[in-house]
Design an enzyme around this catalytic site. Structure first.
Site, PDB file in Angstrom:
ATOM      1  N   LYS A  22       0.842  -1.206   0.000  1.00 21.28           N
ATOM      2  CA  LYS A  22       0.000   0.000   0.000  1.00 21.28           C
ATOM      3  C   LYS A  22       0.878   1.258   0.000  1.00 21.28           C
ATOM      4  O   LYS A  22       0.702   2.147  -0.837  1.00 21.28           O
ATOM      5  CB  LYS A  22      -0.893   0.008   1.249  1.00 21.28           C
ATOM      6  CG  LYS A  22      -1.542   1.354   1.523  1.00 21.28           C
ATOM      7  CD  LYS A  22      -2.433   1.342   2.749  1.00 21.28           C
ATOM      8  CE  LYS A  22      -1.741   1.570   4.060  1.00 21.28           C
ATOM      9  NZ  LYS A  22      -1.500   2.972   4.416  1.00 21.28           N
ATOM     10  N   ASN A  23       1.818   1.336   0.941  1.00 22.88           N
ATOM     11  CA  ASN A  23       2.571   2.574   1.115  1.00 22.88           C
ATOM     12  C   ASN A  23       3.607   2.821   0.024  1.00 22.88           C
ATOM     13  O   ASN A  23       4.207   3.891  -0.034  1.00 22.88           O
ATOM     14  CB  ASN A  23       3.222   2.610   2.505  1.00 22.88           C
ATOM     15  CG  ASN A  23       2.159   2.762   3.583  1.00 22.88           C
ATOM     16  OD1 ASN A  23       1.005   3.088   3.301  1.00 22.88           O
ATOM     17  ND2 ASN A  23       2.539   2.506   4.830  1.00 22.88           N
ATOM     18  N   ARG A  93      -4.857  10.435   4.754  1.00 23.47           N
ATOM     19  CA  ARG A  93      -3.857  11.493   4.927  1.00 23.47           C
ATOM     20  C   ARG A  93      -2.829  11.506   3.806  1.00 23.47           C
ATOM     21  O   ARG A  93      -2.276  12.554   3.484  1.00 23.47           O
ATOM     22  CB  ARG A  93      -3.108  11.298   6.249  1.00 23.47           C
ATOM     23  CG  ARG A  93      -3.965  11.225   7.450  1.00 23.47           C
ATOM     24  CD  ARG A  93      -3.108  10.962   8.651  1.00 23.47           C
ATOM     25  NE  ARG A  93      -2.147  12.037   8.827  1.00 23.47           N
ATOM     26  CZ  ARG A  93      -2.401  13.169   9.444  1.00 23.47           C
ATOM     27  NH1 ARG A  93      -3.582  13.396   9.956  1.00 23.47           N
ATOM     28  NH2 ARG A  93      -1.473  14.095   9.553  1.00 23.47           N
ATOM     29  N   CYS A 117      -5.235  12.371  13.839  1.00 24.53           N
ATOM     30  CA  CYS A 117      -5.404  10.995  13.364  1.00 24.53           C
ATOM     31  C   CYS A 117      -5.463  10.094  14.583  1.00 24.53           C
ATOM     32  O   CYS A 117      -4.967  10.466  15.653  1.00 24.53           O
ATOM     33  CB  CYS A 117      -4.186  10.690  12.487  1.00 24.53           C
ATOM     34  SG  CYS A 117      -3.971   8.996  12.006  1.00 24.53           S
ATOM     35  N   ARG A 122       0.314  13.841  13.917  1.00 22.63           N
ATOM     36  CA  ARG A 122       0.835  13.701  12.552  1.00 22.63           C
ATOM     37  C   ARG A 122       0.834  15.015  11.754  1.00 22.63           C
ATOM     38  O   ARG A 122       0.141  15.139  10.740  1.00 22.63           O
ATOM     39  CB  ARG A 122       0.080  12.601  11.794  1.00 22.63           C
ATOM     40  CG  ARG A 122       0.169  11.272  12.493  1.00 22.63           C
ATOM     41  CD  ARG A 122      -0.485  10.166  11.730  1.00 22.63           C
ATOM     42  NE  ARG A 122       0.271   9.760  10.562  1.00 22.63           N
ATOM     43  CZ  ARG A 122      -0.132   8.826   9.701  1.00 22.63           C
ATOM     44  NH1 ARG A 122      -1.294   8.228   9.894  1.00 22.63           N
ATOM     45  NH2 ARG A 122       0.603   8.481   8.681  1.00 22.63           N
ATOM     46  N   ASP A 305       4.549   0.091  12.180  1.00 21.70           N
ATOM     47  CA  ASP A 305       3.370  -0.556  11.591  1.00 21.70           C
ATOM     48  C   ASP A 305       3.266  -2.035  11.974  1.00 21.70           C
ATOM     49  O   ASP A 305       2.284  -2.686  11.614  1.00 21.70           O
ATOM     50  CB  ASP A 305       3.394  -0.415  10.059  1.00 21.70           C
ATOM     51  CG  ASP A 305       3.137   1.017   9.616  1.00 21.70           C
ATOM     52  OD1 ASP A 305       2.687   1.828  10.440  1.00 21.70           O
ATOM     53  OD2 ASP A 305       3.395   1.326   8.436  1.00 21.70           O
ATOM     54  N   ARG A 397      -8.511  -0.697   4.265  1.00 22.98           N
ATOM     55  CA  ARG A 397      -7.643   0.343   3.720  1.00 22.98           C
ATOM     56  C   ARG A 397      -6.276  -0.238   3.373  1.00 22.98           C
ATOM     57  O   ARG A 397      -5.585   0.292   2.519  1.00 22.98           O
ATOM     58  CB  ARG A 397      -7.446   1.457   4.753  1.00 22.98           C
ATOM     59  CG  ARG A 397      -8.719   2.197   5.080  1.00 22.98           C
ATOM     60  CD  ARG A 397      -8.427   3.361   5.964  1.00 22.98           C
ATOM     61  NE  ARG A 397      -7.313   4.132   5.410  1.00 22.98           N
ATOM     62  CZ  ARG A 397      -6.540   4.935   6.105  1.00 22.98           C
ATOM     63  NH1 ARG A 397      -6.742   5.112   7.390  1.00 22.98           N
ATOM     64  NH2 ARG A 397      -5.558   5.591   5.529  1.00 22.98           N
TER      65      ARG A 397
HETATM   66  N1  EPU Z   1       6.356  14.207  11.427  1.00 18.05           N
HETATM   67  C1  EPU Z   1       6.393  15.543  11.775  1.00 18.05           C
HETATM   68  N2  EPU Z   1       6.225  16.468  10.784  1.00 18.05           N
HETATM   69  C2  EPU Z   1       6.038  16.124   9.489  1.00 18.05           C
HETATM   70  C3  EPU Z   1       6.001  14.758   9.136  1.00 18.05           C
HETATM   71  C4  EPU Z   1       6.161  13.821  10.118  1.00 18.05           C
HETATM   72  O1  EPU Z   1       6.568  15.877  12.942  1.00 18.05           O
HETATM   73  O2  EPU Z   1       5.902  17.013   8.649  1.00 18.05           O
HETATM   74  C5  EPU Z   1       6.529  13.181  12.463  1.00 18.05           C
HETATM   75  C6  EPU Z   1       5.273  12.295  12.637  1.00 18.05           C
HETATM   76  O3  EPU Z   1       4.323  12.879  13.471  1.00 18.05           O
HETATM   77  C7  EPU Z   1       5.891  11.040  13.200  1.00 18.05           C
HETATM   78  C8  EPU Z   1       7.245  10.956  12.489  1.00 18.05           C
HETATM   79  O4  EPU Z   1       7.506  12.270  12.018  1.00 18.05           O
HETATM   80  O5  EPU Z   1       6.099  11.190  14.570  1.00 18.05           O
HETATM   81  C9  EPU Z   1       7.336   9.999  11.327  1.00 18.05           C
HETATM   82  O6  EPU Z   1       6.184  10.139  10.506  1.00 18.05           O
HETATM   83  P1  EPU Z   1       6.227   9.942   8.922  1.00 18.05           P
HETATM   84  O7  EPU Z   1       6.084  11.265   8.282  1.00 18.05           O
HETATM   85  O8  EPU Z   1       7.405   9.128   8.555  1.00 18.05           O
HETATM   86  O9  EPU Z   1       4.897   9.111   8.673  1.00 18.05           O
HETATM   87  P2  EPU Z   1       3.995   9.214   7.386  1.00 18.05           P
HETATM   88  O10 EPU Z   1       4.840   9.483   6.223  1.00 18.05           O
HETATM   89  O11 EPU Z   1       2.827  10.086   7.657  1.00 18.05           O
HETATM   90  C10 EPU Z   1       4.201   6.693   6.702  1.00 18.05           C
HETATM   91  C11 EPU Z   1       3.259   5.555   6.461  1.00 18.05           C
HETATM   92  C12 EPU Z   1       2.676   5.103   7.798  1.00 18.05           C
HETATM   93  C13 EPU Z   1       3.839   4.672   8.705  1.00 18.05           C
HETATM   94  C14 EPU Z   1       4.836   5.824   8.867  1.00 18.05           C
HETATM   95  C15 EPU Z   1       6.053   5.450   9.666  1.00 18.05           C
HETATM   96  C16 EPU Z   1       2.425   6.030   4.233  1.00 18.05           C
HETATM   97  C17 EPU Z   1       1.291   6.417   3.365  1.00 18.05           C
HETATM   98  N3  EPU Z   1       2.198   6.001   5.555  1.00 18.05           N
HETATM   99  O12 EPU Z   1       3.430   7.724   7.298  1.00 18.05           O
HETATM  100  O13 EPU Z   1       1.836   3.977   7.529  1.00 18.05           O
HETATM  101  O14 EPU Z   1       3.342   4.302   9.972  1.00 18.05           O
HETATM  102  O15 EPU Z   1       5.268   6.263   7.562  1.00 18.05           O
HETATM  103  O16 EPU Z   1       6.722   4.375   9.093  1.00 18.05           O
HETATM  104  O17 EPU Z   1       3.504   5.723   3.739  1.00 18.05           O
HETATM  105  C18 EPU Z   1       0.075   2.485   7.910  1.00 18.05           C
HETATM  106  O18 EPU Z   1       0.331   1.972   6.815  1.00 18.05           O
HETATM  107  O19 EPU Z   1      -0.724   1.956   8.739  1.00 18.05           O
HETATM  108  C19 EPU Z   1       0.714   3.753   8.285  1.00 18.05           C
HETATM  109  C20 EPU Z   1       0.250   4.534   9.248  1.00 18.05           C
END
Ligand code: EPU
Length: 417
Positions: A22-23, A93, A117, A122, A305, A397
């Site tokens: 998915k990701n 998101r 969320c 996030r 995850d 999802r």
């Molecule tokens: N963060 C910030 N500011 C930002 C972006 C992130 O503070 O602008 C923080 C987040 O709050 C978190 C950390 O950085 O504490 C890491 O978050 P990240 O941005 O890496 O997460 P994401 O990109 O929103 C993706 C996956 C998630 C997975 C996370 C961590 C996708 C679509 N989603 O989310 O997947 O948990 O990386 O590996 O790629 C899932 O599949 O169930 C899922 C939640």
């Protein structure tokens, strides 16, 4: 509303094919915005989040075709809108991933700011900071992020926190920016590497994906192409825990063992047999597993995850386990549900202490987010009696045909309306 019903106690046995991730699929589909040529994307899983992404692209004028065999064809030659509405962003998101590509291709993007969320606040401040460093002017209007740039310019960007979708967003913007971009403290996840190789096959010049420094030399145009989405490491891991928790014997085929090595190590430490080869992993139960401690971390650390699913295994393992969640501040929503099944779990801040009990007992449960739902399914497989899980739309999802795959392995699971 649909529910999943599981009669616990059956061993999982057999072979399961792992679907596309998915990701990894979501950013690769979104990357088609960057070119006026057609892209064919293979191994796309059939999931709600993929439906939402296709709907989002169609809404801005991209021609999207999907076939039964998991191929998505996207053609953004007639893209005519730059807006991702609140209705779509609030259901997924990852919709914010269109920000970078729209800005790079059309010089403008208007995307609803995602709200909180279930698993944490996030924020997307780092996505925005990165795009600003490339020259975008960003304002917030009525709950929407409005980003504009006549021409993006390469720059050096340092992420305070390694962010997966933030790295992907900025990388997609930078491929069409003028000059060189360097992303420091970039996310190293396999999904970032998959996206970089797709972009490179479209003519981008990206080096270093998979390390924490990514260098991008901007180009003026990208072409189309045919791409393949990598296998889902979290689906792989979820079935691995399924085998261990039921004392079963399951081969995960069409997966990439290196991508889920932190879990392999933990399962071996817990006493399960794990064998791996080219494109496959086999997990065999070996009596009651022993407790292990886990701390989540960005790749190549233990994936957040998989935290909920491993916790379920720990609830019936011998001894005491300490699980620390370092990525998201509210990712213990499954704890209250697992407690209702007899699990002994104490939570203090971002740490859960789990004292293994000898058995879980079935109960009606409520899914709260995607991975928490998977952990409840695993609990249901191991529990005595019939577990009924409601709000399973979370599961749809991110897990393709989960009850079909589980049934084929011998689980007694069905879905009711
Ligand atoms: N963060 C910030 N500011 C930002 C972006 C992130 O503070 O602008 C923080 C987040 O709050 C978190 C950390 O950085 O504490 C890491 O978050 P990240 O941005 O890496 O997460 P994401 O990109 O929103 C993706 C996956 C998630 C997975 C996370 C961590 C996708 C679509 N989603 O989310 O997947 O948990 O990386 O590996 O790629 C899932 O599949 O169930 C899922 C939640």
């Amino acid at each position: 509303m649909e529910k999943i019903i599981i009669e616990g106690g059956a061993r999982l046995d057999g072979i399961v094919r792992i679907s596309g991730a998915k990701n990894a699929a979501l950013p690769v589909i979104v990357a088609s915005i960057l070119t006026d040529k057609e892209n064919k994307i293979n191994n796309v899983p059939s999931l709600k989040d993929v439906d939402t992404t296709c709907q989002l692209l169609k809404g801005i004028g991209v021609r999207v075709e999907r076939s039964e065999d998991g191929q998505v064809i996207a053609d953004a030659s007639h893209i005519n809108d730059t807006e991702a509405s609140y209705d779509l962003v609030r259901t997924m998101r990852a919709s914010v991933l269109v920000l970078g590509p729209l800005l790079a291709r059309l010089g403008k993007a208007k995307v609803s700011l995602p709200g909180g969320c279930a698993i944490g606040a996030r924020p997307i401040n780092l996505h925005l900071k990165g795009l600003e460093m490339l020259g975008a002017k960003i304002t917030l209007e009525h709950g929407y992020i409005v980003a504009e740039a006549k021409k993006l310019k390469g720059n050096r960007i340092y992420f305070d926190i390694a962010t997966v979708t933030g790295t992907e967003n900025v990388m997609m913007a930078a491929v069409l920016a003028e000059g060189k971009t360097i992303i420091e403290n970039a996310a190293r996840e396999p999904e970032v590497v998959n996206l970089a190789s797709v972009l490179n096959s479209m003519g981008a010049l990206i080096r270093g994906a998979g390390t924490d420094i990514i260098e991008i030399d901007g180009v003026t145009k990208l072409k189309g192409g045919e791409h393949t989405v990598i296998p889902d490491r979290i689906e792989t891991g979820t079935f691995m825990v399924g085998a261990a928790i039921t004392g079963g014997d399951v081969e995960m085929k069409d997966c990439i063992p290196e991508h889920i090595e932190p879990l392999t190590m933990k399962l071996r430490e817990a006493g399960a047999y794990v064998d791996t080869g080219e494109g496959w992993i086999r997990v065999r139960g070996n009596g009651r597993t022993e407790s292990v401690d886990v701390k989540t971390a960005p790749y190549p650390g233990f994936p957040t995850d998989m935290q909920a699913q491993l916790m379920t295994l720990m609830t019936i393992s011998e001894g005491t386990s300490v699980i620390t969640e370092t990525i998201f501040e509210n990712r213990f929503m499954h704890v209250a549900e697992l407690r209702r099944m007899g699990a002994d779990i104490k939570v203090e801040g971002n740490t859960a202490v789990i004292n293994g009990v000898t058995k879980l007992s079935a109960a009606p449960l409520m899914a709260t987010d995607l991975r928490a739902s998977a952990s409840l399914i695993l609990a249901g497989l191991a529990a005595e009696g019939e577990t009924v899980i409601s709000r399973v739309y979370h599961l749809d999802r991110g897990y393709e045909a989960i009850e079909k795959k589980l049934s084929a392995l011998g689980a007694k699971v069905r879905r009711i309306k």
